[in-house]
Write a protein that holds these residues in place. Structure first.
Motif, PDB file in Angstrom:
ATOM      1  N   TYR A   1      10.223 -15.915  16.629  1.00 54.89           N
ATOM      2  CA  TYR A   1       9.735 -15.335  17.894  1.00 54.89           C
ATOM      3  C   TYR A   1       9.093 -13.977  17.669  1.00 54.89           C
ATOM      4  O   TYR A   1       7.997 -13.699  18.184  1.00 54.89           O
ATOM      5  N   LEU A   2       9.762 -13.125  16.930  1.00 53.70           N
ATOM      6  CA  LEU A   2       9.215 -11.789  16.697  1.00 53.70           C
ATOM      7  C   LEU A   2       7.898 -11.871  15.936  1.00 53.70           C
ATOM      8  O   LEU A   2       6.959 -11.103  16.209  1.00 53.70           O
ATOM      9  N   HIS A   3       7.825 -12.794  14.986  1.00 52.85           N
ATOM     10  CA  HIS A   3       6.569 -12.965  14.258  1.00 52.85           C
ATOM     11  C   HIS A   3       5.484 -13.513  15.180  1.00 52.85           C
ATOM     12  O   HIS A   3       4.338 -13.051  15.159  1.00 52.85           O
ATOM     13  N   ALA A   4       5.853 -14.499  16.003  1.00 54.04           N
ATOM     14  CA  ALA A   4       4.869 -15.084  16.924  1.00 54.04           C
ATOM     15  C   ALA A   4       4.404 -14.060  17.947  1.00 54.04           C
ATOM     16  O   ALA A   4       3.214 -14.008  18.301  1.00 54.04           O
ATOM     17  N   ARG A   5       5.328 -13.245  18.411  1.00 54.18           N
ATOM     18  CA  ARG A   5       4.967 -12.238  19.422  1.00 54.18           C
ATOM     19  C   ARG A   5       4.001 -11.205  18.871  1.00 54.18           C
ATOM     20  O   ARG A   5       3.201 -10.626  19.615  1.00 54.18           O
ATOM     21  N   SER A   6       4.026 -10.960  17.560  1.00 47.30           N
ATOM     22  CA  SER A   6       3.118  -9.988  16.951  1.00 47.30           C
ATOM     23  C   SER A   6       1.823 -10.633  16.475  1.00 47.30           C
ATOM     24  O   SER A   6       0.945  -9.942  15.959  1.00 47.30           O
ATOM     25  N   THR A   7       1.721 -11.950  16.630  1.00 49.18           N
ATOM     26  CA  THR A   7       0.509 -12.668  16.231  1.00 49.18           C
ATOM     27  C   THR A   7      -0.293 -13.011  17.474  1.00 49.18           C
ATOM     28  O   THR A   7       0.231 -13.637  18.407  1.00 49.18           O
ATOM     29  N   ALA A   8      -1.554 -12.613  17.498  1.00 51.75           N
ATOM     30  CA  ALA A   8      -2.367 -12.747  18.707  1.00 51.75           C
ATOM     31  C   ALA A   8      -2.426 -14.187  19.205  1.00 51.75           C
ATOM     32  O   ALA A   8      -2.346 -14.454  20.401  1.00 51.75           O
ATOM     33  N   GLY A   9      -2.562 -15.146  18.300  1.00 48.84           N
ATOM     34  CA  GLY A   9      -2.701 -16.531  18.725  1.00 48.84           C
ATOM     35  C   GLY A   9      -1.447 -17.151  19.296  1.00 48.84           C
ATOM     36  O   GLY A   9      -1.506 -18.211  19.921  1.00 48.84           O
ATOM     37  N   TRP A  10      -0.288 -16.520  19.108  1.00 48.34           N
ATOM     38  CA  TRP A  10       0.973 -17.089  19.572  1.00 48.34           C
ATOM     39  C   TRP A  10       1.640 -16.256  20.645  1.00 48.34           C
ATOM     40  O   TRP A  10       2.757 -16.536  21.052  1.00 48.34           O
ATOM     41  N   ARG A  11       0.984 -15.237  21.122  1.00 57.39           N
ATOM     42  CA  ARG A  11       1.568 -14.441  22.196  1.00 57.39           C
ATOM     43  C   ARG A  11       1.591 -15.246  23.489  1.00 57.39           C
ATOM     44  O   ARG A  11       0.890 -16.225  23.647  1.00 57.39           O
ATOM     45  N   GLY A  12       2.381 -14.775  24.415  1.00 58.40           N
ATOM     46  CA  GLY A  12       2.404 -15.434  25.715  1.00 58.40           C
ATOM     47  C   GLY A  12       3.380 -16.587  25.762  1.00 58.40           C
ATOM     48  O   GLY A  12       4.524 -16.486  25.315  1.00 58.40           O
ATOM     49  N   ARG A  13       2.931 -17.728  26.279  1.00 58.98           N
ATOM     50  CA  ARG A  13       3.830 -18.844  26.555  1.00 58.98           C
ATOM     51  C   ARG A  13       4.468 -19.400  25.295  1.00 58.98           C
ATOM     52  O   ARG A  13       5.656 -19.740  25.295  1.00 58.98           O
ATOM     53  N   ARG A  14       3.707 -19.515  24.225  1.00 61.36           N
ATOM     54  CA  ARG A  14       4.275 -20.083  23.000  1.00 61.36           C
ATOM     55  C   ARG A  14       5.432 -19.225  22.494  1.00 61.36           C
ATOM     56  O   ARG A  14       6.501 -19.744  22.128  1.00 61.36           O
ATOM     57  N   ALA A  15       5.217 -17.923  22.456  1.00 59.56           N
ATOM     58  CA  ALA A  15       6.282 -17.027  21.999  1.00 59.56           C
ATOM     59  C   ALA A  15       7.470 -17.081  22.944  1.00 59.56           C
ATOM     60  O   ALA A  15       8.636 -17.094  22.505  1.00 59.56           O
ATOM     61  N   ALA A  16       7.223 -17.124  24.254  1.00 54.48           N
ATOM     62  CA  ALA A  16       8.324 -17.180  25.224  1.00 54.48           C
ATOM     63  C   ALA A  16       9.139 -18.447  25.064  1.00 54.48           C
ATOM     64  O   ALA A  16      10.377 -18.430  25.183  1.00 54.48           O
ATOM     65  N   VAL A  17       8.474 -19.569  24.783  1.00 55.36           N
ATOM     66  CA  VAL A  17       9.194 -20.821  24.568  1.00 55.36           C
ATOM     67  C   VAL A  17      10.123 -20.705  23.362  1.00 55.36           C
ATOM     68  O   VAL A  17      11.275 -21.171  23.386  1.00 55.36           O
ATOM     69  N   ILE A  18       9.647 -20.071  22.296  1.00 57.75           N
ATOM     70  CA  ILE A  18      10.488 -19.878  21.108  1.00 57.75           C
ATOM     71  C   ILE A  18      11.709 -19.032  21.448  1.00 57.75           C
ATOM     72  O   ILE A  18      12.835 -19.316  21.004  1.00 57.75           O
TER      73      ILE A  18
END
Length: 353
Positions: free
Chosen positions: A307-324
Motif C-alpha cells: 500500500y505504501l509503495h502503491a500510494r507513492s506511485t502515481a499510477g496506483w494512487r487513489g482507488r487501487r491504493a485504497a483497496v490494498i
C-alpha cells in the motif's frame, strides 16, 4: 501472584461505562452528520468572523480622518485635525470586539460528541490501568484486554487527528462504530475475568512485542476506516452513488488521513514483527516457524508495504491504493479473531473464558 478480583470488577464497570459513552457519542456524531447541509469539501470552511458595526464605523471615520489630513494642506485648521483624531480614538475605544456567529445545531451536536469521546477515552484508559493493577501485570494478556487496548489506541489516534484537524469531526460516527463493535465483542464473547497470564506469556517481551502490536493495530484501524470511506466518497464524486457521503470530507482528504495513519503505524508493526521473532527464538528456539499467527502477521506486513509503495506511485494512487489498504485492514481483523480463536498454533493464548 495475587489477583484483586474486586478491583478487576471495578475495571469491568469502567469498561462498560466507556462503551456506553462511546455509543452516545456515536449517536451525537450521527445526528451531526444528518444535520449537515453542505457537501463535504477538502477542508471545512472556517466560520467567518464578522466585523462589528462599531469597528466598521471606526474604520470609515478613520478613513475620513486620513482624508481630512490629506486636505490639511488645502486649508484644514489644526483644531479640526485634533478634533478628528480625538473622534477616531474614541471610536476605536468604543468599537466592539469581533464576534463569531452562533454555532449551528450540527456543530453543537458534534462538539458534544467529541467531549463525550474524550470522557469515554478517560474511562477506557482508567479501565486498563485498574485491570493492570488488579492482575499485577500489563493489561493485555488475553483477548479481552488486547481488544480493549486496541480500541483505546484507535480512539486516542482519532482524538489526535481531531486536535490537528477539527473539521474532520464529521467522521466521528464512522470511527467510533468499529470501536464499539470491538468493545462489545470484547465485553461479551471474549470476556475473561482478571487472572494471571499463562506461563508462556510471563516475559518482558509481553510488554515490548504486544505493546507495539496494540499501538500499530489501533492506528491501522483508523487508516482502514478512512480508506473504506474514501472508496465510498470517490464513488459518489464519480458516479453520484452513496449520496450520504456528500457530507464527508473530500476523497483527497480521506486519502491523506489513511496514508498518514498507515505511514505512522507501519514502522511500529514492523517492530512488532521483529520483536515477535526474537521472542519466538527465546521461547521456542527458532526465529520463525510459519505458525499461523506469524504467517498472517507477515502477510499483513506485506500488504501494508504494498500500500505504501502503491500510494507513492502515481499510477496506483487513489482507488487501487485504497483497496490494498482495505485488504490489509481485513487481514488484521482476520488475524485478530480467526487466527486467535479458531486456528490452533503456538500463539493460541486467547484466554477466552
Amino acid at each position: 501472584m495475587v489477583v484483586d478480583a474486586q478491583l478487576g470488577q471495578f475495571g469491568d464497570l469502567l469498561f462498560g461505562s466507556a462503551l456506553a459513552i462511546y455509543v452516545l457519542a456515536m449517536i451525537l456524531h450521527a445526528v451531526e452528520h444528518a444535520l449537515l447541509r453542505r457537501t463535504g469539501t477538502e477542508e471545512e470552511s472556517v466560520s467567518r468572523v464578522p466585523v462589528a458595526a462599531g469597528a466598521t464605523a471606526a474604520s470609515a471615520r478613520s478613513g475620513e480622518g486620513l482624508s481630512s489630513e490629506g486636505r490639511s494642506g488645502e486649508g484644514l485648521s489644526a483644531e479640526g485635525a485634533a478634533l478628528a483624531a480625538d473622534l477616531d480614538e474614541r471610536d476605536a475605544r468604543d468599537a466592539e470586539p469581533p464576534t463569531r456567529p452562533p454555532r449551528s445545531r450540527a456543530e453543537r451536536f458534534g462538539r458534544t460528541g467529541v467531549s463525550l469521546t474524550v470522557l469515554g477515552f478517560a474511562l477506557h484508559l482508567a479501565m486498563l490501568v485498574v485491570r493492570g493493577f488488579a492482575a499485577q501485570r500489563v493489561p493485555w494478556g488475553n483477548m479481552y484486554e488486547f481488544t480493549a487496548a486496541i480500541s483505546l489506541v484507535a480512539v486516542g489516534a482519532w482524538l489526535v487527528v481531531l486536535r490537528r484537524r477539527p473539521e474532520l469531526r464529521r467522521l466521528g460516527a464512522f470511527v467510533l462504530l468499529p470501536v464499539i463493535i470491538l468493545m462489545f465483542l470484547a465485553g461479551t464473547v471474549l470476556y475473561t475475568q482478571t487472572a494471571p497470564v499463562v506461563p508462556a506469556l510471563r516475559s518482558y517481551w509481553l510488554v515490548v512485542h504486544v505493546s507495539a502490536a496494540v499501538i500499530a493495530s489501533g492506528i491501522l484501524l483508523l487508516a482502514g476506516v478512512a480508506s473504506c470511506l474514501y472508496l465510498l466518497r470517490a464513488a459518489h464524486e464519480s458516479s453520484g452513488r452513496f449520496a450520504w457521503t456528500s457530507r464527508l470530507p473530500s476523497a483527497d482528504v480521506l486519502d491523506r488521513v489513511a496514508y498518514r495513519a498507515t505511514a505512522i503505524a507501519f514502522p511500529i508493526w514492523t517492530f512488532a514483527v521483529i520483536t515477535g521473532a526474537i521472542w519466538a527464538e527465546a521461547a521456542w528456539g527458532r526465529y520463525w516457524g510459519w505458525d499461523p499467527k506469524e504467517t498472517t502477521a507477515f502477510i499483513a506486513w506485506i500488504v501494508y508495504a504494498c500500500y505504501l509503495h502503491a500510494r507513492s506511485t502515481a499510477g496506483w494512487r487513489g482507488r487501487r491504493a485504497a483497496v490494498i489498504n482495505v485488504v490489509g485492514f481485513a487481514v488484521m481483523v482476520f488475524n485478530l479473531f480467526f487466527v486467535n480463536l479458531v486456528v490452533t498454533g503456538l500463539h493460541s493464548y486467547a484466554g477466552v473464558g
